[in-house]
Design a protein around this motif. Structure first.
Motif, PDB file in Angstrom:
ATOM      1  N   THR A  85     -28.000   5.621  -7.270  1.00  0.00           N
ATOM      2  CA  THR A  85     -26.165   5.171  -7.964  1.00  0.00           C
ATOM      3  C   THR A  85     -26.046   5.583  -8.878  1.00  0.00           C
ATOM      4  O   THR A  85     -24.920   5.543 -10.055  1.00  0.00           O
ATOM      5  N   TYR A  89     -22.863   7.677 -10.532  1.00  0.00           N
ATOM      6  CA  TYR A  89     -22.054   6.068 -10.719  1.00  0.00           C
ATOM      7  C   TYR A  89     -22.008   6.212 -13.054  1.00  0.00           C
ATOM      8  O   TYR A  89     -20.739   5.192 -13.195  1.00  0.00           O
ATOM      9  N   GLN A  92     -19.159   6.256 -15.144  1.00  0.00           N
ATOM     10  CA  GLN A  92     -17.405   4.897 -14.498  1.00  0.00           C
ATOM     11  C   GLN A  92     -16.908   4.557 -15.558  1.00  0.00           C
ATOM     12  O   GLN A  92     -16.115   4.488 -16.074  1.00  0.00           O
ATOM     13  N   LYS A 181     -10.203   8.379  -8.525  1.00  0.00           N
ATOM     14  CA  LYS A 181     -12.057   7.705  -7.709  1.00  0.00           C
ATOM     15  C   LYS A 181     -12.627   8.908  -8.735  1.00  0.00           C
ATOM     16  O   LYS A 181     -12.293   9.473  -9.111  1.00  0.00           O
ATOM     17  N   ARG A 185     -15.922   5.819  -4.890  1.00  0.00           N
ATOM     18  CA  ARG A 185     -15.490   4.496  -5.351  1.00  0.00           C
ATOM     19  C   ARG A 185     -13.920   4.414  -6.193  1.00  0.00           C
ATOM     20  O   ARG A 185     -13.728   5.643  -7.251  1.00  0.00           O
TER      21      ARG A 185
END
Length: 196
Positions: A85, A89, A92, A181, A185
């Protein structure tokens, strides 16, 4: 009786006494039989109790081992999932910081001009914009499609409403600001005008 006969007789008597004595010695044990049986039974019981305790201790140790092993396997899976994860991300926050710059480049590209200098500058900005978007797409950034789509509160943020007869209710009429996105997410929801 003759003496030979007497001697033979006395020898027979002596032999029979010896045999009786041997038989008597064999029959009478040194220790009582019941006491020996009790001792053997007690020893067997103690051995069985000790064996049972050892088995119970072994079962407890095995159960403890299996529990610890299962906990460790769960920990490894959880850590692996967290790392995946994080890898997915990790960009991000950087992408969120870049989104306002992308908005400004889009505003610059929306400007119109007729001079050669403007057209040249416009073409350069357009190339930078496309290059930037391609790089971001390779890192998982996706533009949320909003125009003429059914309103989805997880992807769209309604900031205006309008009533257009030709369109169905709940359809996005206009996208005021693009949404993005990162994989699955939502980094930023699209700001939209929705039909009533």
């Amino acid at each position: 009786m003759s003496e030979t006969h007497k001697d033979n007789n006395s020898e027979e008597i002596n032999e029979s006494q010896e045999v009786e004595q041997d038989v008597t010695e064999e029959i009478v044990p040194e220790a009582p039989l019941e006491a020996t049986d009790e001792r053997e039974t007690k020893e067997e019981t103690e051995e069985i109790d000790e064996l049972t305790e050892t088995k119970n201790a072994l079962n407890k140790a095995e159960e403890k081992y299996l529990r610890l092993y299962a906990e460790f396997e769960n920990y490894k899976k959880r850590t692996r999932a967290e790392l995946d994860t994080e890898r997915t991300y990790r960009s991000q926050s950087v992408l969120r910081d870049i989104l306002p710059a992308i908005d400004n480049i889009e505003r610059a590209l929306a400007q119109k001009g007729e001079s050669e200098e403007f057209k040249s500058l416009h073409k350069g900005v357009e190339m930078v914009y496309e290059s930037l978007l391609n790089s971001l797409k390779e890192n998982g950034l996706e533009v949320i499609d909003a125009q003429n789509q059914p309103f989805d509160p997880t992807l769209h943020q309604a900031v205006m409403k309008d009533n257009v007869e030709e369109k169905d209710s709940g359809i996005v009429l206009e996208e005021l600001q693009k949404g993005y996105k990162l994989k699955e997410r939502v980094l930023r929801a699209s700001m939209v005008k929705v039909n009533e």
